[in-house]
Design an enzyme around this catalytic site. Structure first.
Site, PDB file in Angstrom:
ATOM      1  NE  ARG A  21     180.925  93.778 -43.099  1.00  0.00           N
ATOM      2  CZ  ARG A  21     181.205  92.544 -42.728  1.00  0.00           C
ATOM      3  NH1 ARG A  21     182.429  92.041 -42.886  1.00  0.00           N
ATOM      4  NH2 ARG A  21     180.270  91.770 -42.202  1.00  0.00           N
TER       5      ARG A  21
ATOM      6  CE1 TYR B  88     178.522  96.961 -48.059  1.00  0.00           C
ATOM      7  CE2 TYR B  88     178.834  97.535 -45.753  1.00  0.00           C
ATOM      8  CZ  TYR B  88     177.994  97.325 -46.839  1.00  0.00           C
ATOM      9  OH  TYR B  88     176.637  97.492 -46.690  1.00  0.00           O
TER      10      TYR B  88
ATOM     11  CE  LYS C  91     177.129  99.837 -49.186  1.00  0.00           C
ATOM     12  NZ  LYS C  91     175.969  99.976 -50.078  1.00  0.00           N
TER      13      LYS C  91
ATOM     14  CB  THR D 228     168.567  91.369 -46.590  1.00  0.00           C
ATOM     15  OG1 THR D 228     169.984  91.274 -46.431  1.00  0.00           O
ATOM     16  CG2 THR D 228     168.081  92.724 -46.116  1.00  0.00           C
ATOM     17  N   PRO D 229     168.200  88.460 -47.527  1.00  0.00           N
ATOM     18  CG  PRO D 229     166.949  87.827 -49.387  1.00  0.00           C
ATOM     19  CD  PRO D 229     167.124  88.956 -48.404  1.00  0.00           C
ATOM     20  CB  SER D 230     172.924  89.804 -49.048  1.00  0.00           C
ATOM     21  OG  SER D 230     172.819  90.895 -48.187  1.00  0.00           O
TER      22      SER D 230
ATOM     23  NE  ARG E  81     176.522  90.244 -45.717  1.00  0.00           N
ATOM     24  CZ  ARG E  81     176.259  91.208 -44.866  1.00  0.00           C
ATOM     25  NH1 ARG E  81     177.151  91.562 -43.964  1.00  0.00           N
ATOM     26  NH2 ARG E  81     175.104  91.846 -44.888  1.00  0.00           N
TER      27      ARG E  81
ATOM     28  NE  ARG F 172     176.985  93.779 -37.317  1.00  0.00           N
ATOM     29  CZ  ARG F 172     177.550  93.869 -38.516  1.00  0.00           C
ATOM     30  NH1 ARG F 172     178.860  93.744 -38.632  1.00  0.00           N
ATOM     31  NH2 ARG F 172     176.842  94.080 -39.590  1.00  0.00           N
TER      32      ARG F 172
HETATM   33  P1  NAD Z   1     170.371  91.428 -50.902  1.00  0.00           P
HETATM   34  O1  NAD Z   1     171.445  90.495 -51.259  1.00  0.00           O
HETATM   35  O2  NAD Z   1     169.319  90.853 -50.058  1.00  0.00           O
HETATM   36  O3  NAD Z   1     169.820  91.955 -52.292  1.00  0.00           O
HETATM   37  C1  NAD Z   1     170.734  92.432 -53.219  1.00  0.00           C
HETATM   38  C2  NAD Z   1     170.082  92.525 -54.592  1.00  0.00           C
HETATM   39  O4  NAD Z   1     171.062  93.123 -55.450  1.00  0.00           O
HETATM   40  C3  NAD Z   1     169.720  91.189 -55.214  1.00  0.00           C
HETATM   41  O5  NAD Z   1     168.389  91.233 -55.677  1.00  0.00           O
HETATM   42  C4  NAD Z   1     170.714  91.051 -56.371  1.00  0.00           C
HETATM   43  O6  NAD Z   1     170.189  90.338 -57.486  1.00  0.00           O
HETATM   44  C5  NAD Z   1     170.979  92.510 -56.702  1.00  0.00           C
HETATM   45  N1  NAD Z   1     172.225  92.731 -57.424  1.00  0.00           N
HETATM   46  C6  NAD Z   1     173.431  92.202 -57.155  1.00  0.00           C
HETATM   47  N2  NAD Z   1     174.329  92.618 -58.068  1.00  0.00           N
HETATM   48  C7  NAD Z   1     173.662  93.434 -58.923  1.00  0.00           C
HETATM   49  C8  NAD Z   1     174.041  94.175 -60.073  1.00  0.00           C
HETATM   50  N3  NAD Z   1     175.287  94.130 -60.542  1.00  0.00           N
HETATM   51  N4  NAD Z   1     173.106  94.936 -60.692  1.00  0.00           N
HETATM   52  C9  NAD Z   1     171.834  94.974 -60.237  1.00  0.00           C
HETATM   53  N5  NAD Z   1     171.419  94.278 -59.164  1.00  0.00           N
HETATM   54  C10 NAD Z   1     172.323  93.521 -58.508  1.00  0.00           C
HETATM   55  O7  NAD Z   1     171.023  92.746 -50.295  1.00  0.00           O
HETATM   56  P2  NAD Z   1     170.563  93.686 -49.058  1.00  0.00           P
HETATM   57  O8  NAD Z   1     171.107  93.097 -47.819  1.00  0.00           O
HETATM   58  O9  NAD Z   1     169.124  94.030 -49.168  1.00  0.00           O
HETATM   59  O10 NAD Z   1     171.445  94.983 -49.359  1.00  0.00           O
HETATM   60  C11 NAD Z   1     170.981  96.048 -50.186  1.00  0.00           C
HETATM   61  C12 NAD Z   1     171.854  97.254 -49.962  1.00  0.00           C
HETATM   62  O11 NAD Z   1     171.790  97.648 -48.586  1.00  0.00           O
HETATM   63  C13 NAD Z   1     173.340  97.033 -50.285  1.00  0.00           C
HETATM   64  O12 NAD Z   1     173.878  98.187 -50.872  1.00  0.00           O
HETATM   65  C14 NAD Z   1     173.944  96.818 -48.908  1.00  0.00           C
HETATM   66  O13 NAD Z   1     175.308  97.180 -48.867  1.00  0.00           O
HETATM   67  C15 NAD Z   1     173.095  97.773 -48.079  1.00  0.00           C
HETATM   68  N6  NAD Z   1     173.121  97.443 -46.639  1.00  0.00           N
HETATM   69  C16 NAD Z   1     172.665  96.227 -46.208  1.00  0.00           C
HETATM   70  C17 NAD Z   1     172.716  95.944 -44.853  1.00  0.00           C
HETATM   71  C18 NAD Z   1     172.229  94.624 -44.305  1.00  0.00           C
HETATM   72  O14 NAD Z   1     172.499  94.333 -43.136  1.00  0.00           O
HETATM   73  N7  NAD Z   1     171.506  93.819 -45.060  1.00  0.00           N
HETATM   74  C19 NAD Z   1     173.244  96.878 -43.944  1.00  0.00           C
HETATM   75  C20 NAD Z   1     173.700  98.098 -44.437  1.00  0.00           C
HETATM   76  C21 NAD Z   1     173.626  98.382 -45.802  1.00  0.00           C
END
Ligand code: NAD
Length: 243
Positions: free
Chosen positions: A141, A144, A148, A179-181, A185, A203
């Site tokens: 990471r 990333y 952060k 989440t979807p992302s 992954r 983890r």
């Molecule tokens: P996600 O993929 O489920 O949702 C991301 C959203 O961001 C989508 O709706 C997408 O359309 C939007 N997006 C992408 N690029 C964009 C842009 N340029 N402008 C505006 N919108 C944009 O993501 P998530 O997992 O909910 O993550 C959200 C945040 O939480 C991120 O910053 C991520 O780093 C952080 N985070 C997530 C996790 C995890 O495990 N899911 C853990 C720690 C931190």
């Protein structure tokens, strides 16, 4: 409880969407934005939330949007991208892209909303950081974690500069959240999807993934009047990841 006008980035799905819904259900007036307009439709249809398309990497769009935005009491910057790899795997372009999406919009949106917050002597900035930041080194990471950690630095400096102006700034640092992302992954990581999913669960010391609504609960707290004594914090919400 006073009603806040809240602005949320990346609210189309995942954590951002849960935060937009949580803030709205708590009685706040929410403007939910995302790059993907289609994802926003159900927020209006099912939850009556005001939405707008906004790609946070588009500097001109942010400037135009900021002019039309009006008073914002709470800014939630949620947009973020996970680059996978060690420092040896990161190209200059990868590194730039990660900063352009994860950090620079927080800086630009803060510049847009802070003057009004300072004038009104009230405001809450919430950046979605991660445990993979200055809180913890997580393998693969490099880009990333850099971004952060930068968000935490930016948030703390805003907190220090405007602590006497009624403005608070905090970061939420989630562990692994379903989440979807994350699903994407897991699929991208290899052929054995169940094994990859289990590796993410393993983890987490609690033995489970977090849910977006659990992250939203903390955002609702940070936006609200009960959090008025809290600023400059990077709060891990992580199922024990940082124990
Ligand atoms: P996600 O993929 O489920 O949702 C991301 C959203 O961001 C989508 O709706 C997408 O359309 C939007 N997006 C992408 N690029 C964009 C842009 N340029 N402008 C505006 N919108 C944009 O993501 P998530 O997992 O909910 O993550 C959200 C945040 O939480 C991120 O910053 C991520 O780093 C952080 N985070 C997530 C996790 C995890 O495990 N899911 C853990 C720690 C931190």
């Amino acid at each position: 409880m006073s009603t806040k006008r809240c602005f949320v980035t990346a609210a189309g799905q995942g954590i951002g969407r849960a935060i937009a819904i949580g803030l709205s259900e708590a009685g706040h007036q929410v403007v939910a934005t995302d790059r993907d307009e289609e994802l926003l439709q159900s927020l209006t249809a099912e939850h009556g939330i005001e939405t707008a398309a906004l790609d946070v990497t588009n500097t001109a769009a942010i400037a135009t949007f900021a002019e039309q935005l009006g008073n914002t009491d709470t800014l939630v910057h949620c947009a973020g991208f996970v680059h996978h790899g060690t420092v040896l795997d990161v190209s200059d372009d990868d590194y730039d892209f990660s900063f352009d999406l994860n950090v620079r919009p927080a800086f630009r949106l803060s510049q847009a909303v802070l003057p009004g917050m300072i004038e009104r002597k009230s405001g809450s900035l919430i950046f979605i950081s991660s445990v993979a930041s200055s809180l913890k080194g997580v393998p693969n990471r490099a880009a990333y974690g850099s971004t952060k950690a930068a968000l935490i630095g930016l948030s703390k400096s805003i907190a220090a500069d405007f602590v006497r102006d009624g403005v608070r700034s905090n970061c939420i640092c989630p562990g692994t959240v379903e989440t979807p992302s994350l699903g994407q992954r897991i699929e991208d990581a290899g052929p054995d999807v169940e094994k990859q999913r289990q590796a993410f669960i393993d983890r987490q010391p609690m033995g489970r993934l977090g849910q977006p609504a659990e992250i939203a609960g903390l955002a609702v707290y940070l936006a609200g009047d009960n959090a008025e004594f809290m600023t400059g914090q990077a709060i891990a919400l992580d199922g024990g990841f940082t124990i």
